[in-house]
Structure formats: structure tokens, C-alpha cells
Design a protein around this motif. Sequence first.
Motif, PDB file in Angstrom:
ATOM      1  N   ALA A 153       0.818  -1.216   0.000  1.00  0.00           N
ATOM      2  CA  ALA A 153       0.000   0.000   0.000  1.00  0.00           C
ATOM      3  C   ALA A 153       0.854   1.269   0.000  1.00  0.00           C
ATOM      4  O   ALA A 153       0.504   2.254   0.649  1.00  0.00           O
ATOM      5  N   PHE A 154       1.959   1.221  -0.672  1.00  0.00           N
ATOM      6  CA  PHE A 154       2.912   2.335  -0.844  1.00  0.00           C
ATOM      7  C   PHE A 154       3.548   2.825   0.459  1.00  0.00           C
ATOM      8  O   PHE A 154       4.748   2.888   0.577  1.00  0.00           O
ATOM      9  N   TYR A 155       2.737   3.192   1.442  1.00  0.00           N
ATOM     10  CA  TYR A 155       3.321   3.647   2.709  1.00  0.00           C
ATOM     11  C   TYR A 155       3.701   2.461   3.599  1.00  0.00           C
ATOM     12  O   TYR A 155       4.210   2.636   4.689  1.00  0.00           O
ATOM     13  N   GLY A 156       3.372   1.268   3.157  1.00  0.00           N
ATOM     14  CA  GLY A 156       3.666   0.086   3.941  1.00  0.00           C
ATOM     15  C   GLY A 156       2.809  -1.070   3.454  1.00  0.00           C
ATOM     16  O   GLY A 156       2.327  -1.045   2.334  1.00  0.00           O
ATOM     17  N   TYR A 157       2.637  -2.071   4.314  1.00  0.00           N
ATOM     18  CA  TYR A 157       1.861  -3.239   3.927  1.00  0.00           C
ATOM     19  C   TYR A 157       0.620  -3.381   4.788  1.00  0.00           C
ATOM     20  O   TYR A 157       0.587  -2.898   5.925  1.00  0.00           O
ATOM     21  N   LEU A 158      -0.388  -4.024   4.231  1.00  0.00           N
ATOM     22  CA  LEU A 158      -1.646  -4.206   4.935  1.00  0.00           C
ATOM     23  C   LEU A 158      -2.049  -5.680   4.876  1.00  0.00           C
ATOM     24  O   LEU A 158      -1.893  -6.335   3.850  1.00  0.00           O
ATOM     25  N   LYS A 159      -2.531  -6.204   6.003  1.00  0.00           N
ATOM     26  CA  LYS A 159      -2.977  -7.603   6.055  1.00  0.00           C
ATOM     27  C   LYS A 159      -4.222  -7.680   6.928  1.00  0.00           C
ATOM     28  O   LYS A 159      -4.269  -7.071   7.995  1.00  0.00           O
ATOM     29  N   VAL A 160      -5.233  -8.396   6.463  1.00  0.00           N
ATOM     30  CA  VAL A 160      -6.471  -8.499   7.243  1.00  0.00           C
ATOM     31  C   VAL A 160      -6.801  -9.951   7.567  1.00  0.00           C
ATOM     32  O   VAL A 160      -6.259 -10.888   6.975  1.00  0.00           O
ATOM     33  N   GLU A 161      -7.703 -10.126   8.521  1.00  0.00           N
ATOM     34  CA  GLU A 161      -8.203 -11.428   8.926  1.00  0.00           C
ATOM     35  C   GLU A 161      -9.725 -11.367   8.860  1.00  0.00           C
ATOM     36  O   GLU A 161     -10.321 -10.418   9.356  1.00  0.00           O
ATOM     37  N   ALA A 162     -10.333 -12.344   8.225  1.00  0.00           N
ATOM     38  CA  ALA A 162     -11.790 -12.362   8.111  1.00  0.00           C
ATOM     39  C   ALA A 162     -12.357 -13.432   9.037  1.00  0.00           C
ATOM     40  O   ALA A 162     -11.827 -14.540   9.112  1.00  0.00           O
ATOM     41  N   VAL A 163     -13.405 -13.090   9.767  1.00  0.00           N
ATOM     42  CA  VAL A 163     -14.055 -14.043  10.674  1.00  0.00           C
ATOM     43  C   VAL A 163     -15.424 -14.398  10.098  1.00  0.00           C
ATOM     44  O   VAL A 163     -16.244 -13.518   9.847  1.00  0.00           O
ATOM     45  N   ILE A 164     -15.636 -15.692   9.867  1.00  0.00           N
ATOM     46  CA  ILE A 164     -16.914 -16.160   9.315  1.00  0.00           C
ATOM     47  C   ILE A 164     -17.644 -16.945  10.401  1.00  0.00           C
ATOM     48  O   ILE A 164     -17.097 -17.882  10.973  1.00  0.00           O
ATOM     49  N   LYS A 165     -18.860 -16.509  10.684  1.00  0.00           N
ATOM     50  CA  LYS A 165     -19.691 -17.231  11.665  1.00  0.00           C
ATOM     51  C   LYS A 165     -21.046 -17.497  11.034  1.00  0.00           C
ATOM     52  O   LYS A 165     -21.644 -16.598  10.446  1.00  0.00           O
ATOM     53  N   ASN A 166     -21.534 -18.697  11.171  1.00  0.00           N
ATOM     54  CA  ASN A 166     -22.837 -19.101  10.611  1.00  0.00           C
ATOM     55  C   ASN A 166     -22.949 -18.717   9.127  1.00  0.00           C
ATOM     56  O   ASN A 166     -23.983 -18.240   8.681  1.00  0.00           O
ATOM     57  N   GLY A 167     -21.845 -18.906   8.423  1.00  0.00           N
ATOM     58  CA  GLY A 167     -21.868 -18.679   6.978  1.00  0.00           C
ATOM     59  C   GLY A 167     -21.781 -17.236   6.539  1.00  0.00           C
ATOM     60  O   GLY A 167     -21.847 -16.941   5.356  1.00  0.00           O
ATOM     61  N   SER A 168     -21.622 -16.297   7.512  1.00  0.00           N
ATOM     62  CA  SER A 168     -21.547 -14.879   7.136  1.00  0.00           C
ATOM     63  C   SER A 168     -20.248 -14.248   7.621  1.00  0.00           C
ATOM     64  O   SER A 168     -19.699 -14.641   8.651  1.00  0.00           O
ATOM     65  N   LEU A 169     -19.817 -13.263   6.881  1.00  0.00           N
ATOM     66  CA  LEU A 169     -18.641 -12.491   7.277  1.00  0.00           C
ATOM     67  C   LEU A 169     -19.059 -11.592   8.450  1.00  0.00           C
ATOM     68  O   LEU A 169     -19.904 -10.708   8.305  1.00  0.00           O
ATOM     69  N   THR A 170     -18.510 -11.855   9.640  1.00  0.00           N
ATOM     70  CA  THR A 170     -18.956 -11.093  10.814  1.00  0.00           C
ATOM     71  C   THR A 170     -17.929 -10.074  11.277  1.00  0.00           C
ATOM     72  O   THR A 170     -18.260  -9.136  11.991  1.00  0.00           O
TER      73      THR A 170
END
Lengths: 132, 258
Positions: free
Chosen positions: A52-69
Motif C-alpha cells: 500500500a505504498f506507505y507500507g503493507y496491509l494484512k487483514v483477517e476475516a471471521v466467518i460465523k454461521n456462513g456470514s462475514l462477521t
Amino acid sequence: MKHHRQFRRTAAGIASAAALLLAGAGAASAAPATKVAYALKDGTFTGKREYAFYGYLKVEAVIKNGSLTDVKILEYPNDNGRSHYINSIALPYLIQEAVDAQSYKVDFISGATFTSDAFIKSLQAALKPAGI
Amino acid sequence: MKRTELIMGMPITVAIPDRERMDGAAEGARYLTVDDAIGGVFDSFRDVDERFSPYKPASETSRIDRGELAQTDASAEMREVLALSEQTRRETDGYFNVRAGGHFDPSGLVKGWAIARAARLLDDDGFISFCIEAGGDIEMRGANDEGSPWAIGLRSPFEPSKLVHRLHLTNRGIATSGTYIRGAHIWNPRTGAAADEIASMTVIGPNVYEADRFATAAFAMGREGVNFVAAMPDFDAYMIEKTGTATFTPGFARYIES
């Protein structure tokens, strides 16, 4: 003066913001946004580290009951290099109002979103093992 | 014509009304069509990414950081950025420092500078109307497709898909510093604390380079930031606090569609 509004950050709010970002990716991203609404495998999924030019970005996705929560930001560009401070001067006359968001037709949008693409890419990588 | 590409890790959008090259280009023009010109702007951003990214080992920034390249031997572009960095360091009492933390990193200035540089490219080629946006910071010239001043949305820091206001302006630069998606990403170097009472700080200035560097500085200052901008001639600010209250300069009000 507009009505004052309360803003609360909820998991659902974050998830819908993520969905909106996915939808907003348009030409920039390959994954169709509509897939977010479909049933996903439950669990916690870590995305790819994205430039992301100024640095790096990393995310974590949590899925509960089939939905992104929830979407957690594990790594975010450090903006220390941009920080600077200037002594403030006399207090001038200013105007105040309560913020009220709506939709308008515009040519361009100003906002601090320079990492949004890295966010979308990392989130997409996180959602892949969940069934997207 | 309006096109978007991903360069420097962010979406970059260029709009040039088709009327600009309707009757062909003037003799000696570098860009024969609007499409050529937009391509030239993207090339200019790609050059900046290669030259200035602190995350690319072969960039001039990385080579200077490793001591392999003397600043005096750097490219004209790098020397211009170094001179601007030095100017900003002086104007900010040393708080803006491209050598902070023991590393050489001028990226704090580079985004706004890159947009202004791309705008110069089009100015020099005779373009009257265009709009260049990189990661939410925008330089505007002339009029949009309809012949009106550019309509610019002010993104809500609370609902990123919505806008707080529609602004009408041209021949100015606008930049927003803020914390969308996650907590503060700008720090007050005086206290070492995150500048987290402010959700976003938008600055309109004579060009996007000036607007960008003062938006960043004003954001880092917290609520005092809007006062700082208000005291500067030719600059206006719109600050949104995390509480949902906005404070802005009287000059900013004239851009807001009522």
C-alpha cells in the motif's frame, strides 16, 4: 443545522463496510461483490500481505454461521513518516455542524482511502479458503 | 474520458473532458488524444512508484537509505523532493523529517507531489480542464464534462459509501487525512499518541501538494488542526471529530452545495 447522529461500530457494520468496499472495487478487483452474501465456511481466515505504498496491509476475516462477521486489520501501513507538527496560531472564527451522510452524484470523492485496495485484496485472499 | 489504474498501491483516476482534444492537438503537443494524455499521467505515477517507493529495493529511496546513492547524484525528481522535504522540515520546526527513525523515507510528501507533477504535465501540454485523483487527494482544473466546476464528494469517515457534502470547486487541490477502516494511522509526534480524536481532516489549498502536506500536519495536531489551517491564507479546512461533529472554516462554506 442537520440532526445529530450516533455512530457505532459493530461487527455487522464492519462487515457491511467490507462488502461495500468489495462492491466499490469495481474494475480494480476480480471477485464479484455479490458473493459476500452467500454462505461461507465458518472460521478465521488470514489474508495476504498487500502493498500500500506507505507500507503493507494484512487483514483477517471471521466467518460465523456462513456470514462475514468481522474483519480485523493485522498489519497497517505505519504513517509515522508523514507525521509532522506545526505550532498553532490564534483561534479564528469557525463554523460547526453535525455530520450527516447521504448519497450525491459527484465527479470525484475526497477521502483517506489510499489503503482500500490493499484492504480489498487482502480480504479477498482471506475469504478464498472460506468458499469465495 | 475517465480511467482508473492501480499504481503506488492505490487507485488513481484521471478525467479529461473529451472536448479538450476534439479539434486535434496543437503543433508540438506531446499528447495527441485525451487517451494519450491519461496514459501519460499513469506513466508519470509509475515512474514515481519505481523511483520513490521505500519498499522497492531498486528505488532511489532505497539506494539512498542504504548509502549506495549520494543525494547530490540523485535524479532531478529526487532532488526536487529533497528540497521540498527540507522546506517542510523548516516550516514544521523539524517535526517533518525524511530521516526520522534512522531511515530515509520521503513518502510523506510524495503522493501530493506526484499528483501535482502529473497535473503540470497536462498544464504544459495545453490542457485547460482535467481532474487527477490519487487515493482520495485531488487536483482540479477548468470544468467537468458539463462545463461546470468539478463536483467533489466529501467521504463520510463513518459510512465510507456515503458523502458528507457535495463541493463545487476548480483550480484548487483537495486532500483528506483520516482514519477509515481502522484506528488512527497518523501520530502526534509531540505526544507520541495516536491523533485519534479526529476522524478526518480535509484541506483545500492552491494545489494538491500544499493541501496534502497541510492536511497531514493538521490531522496530526488533533482538534487544533482546523485552527492552524484557518490561520493560513488561501487554505480552508473541514474537520470531522469522532463524535460526529464537523468544524470548518468560513472559506470552506463557499464550496459546499447548500
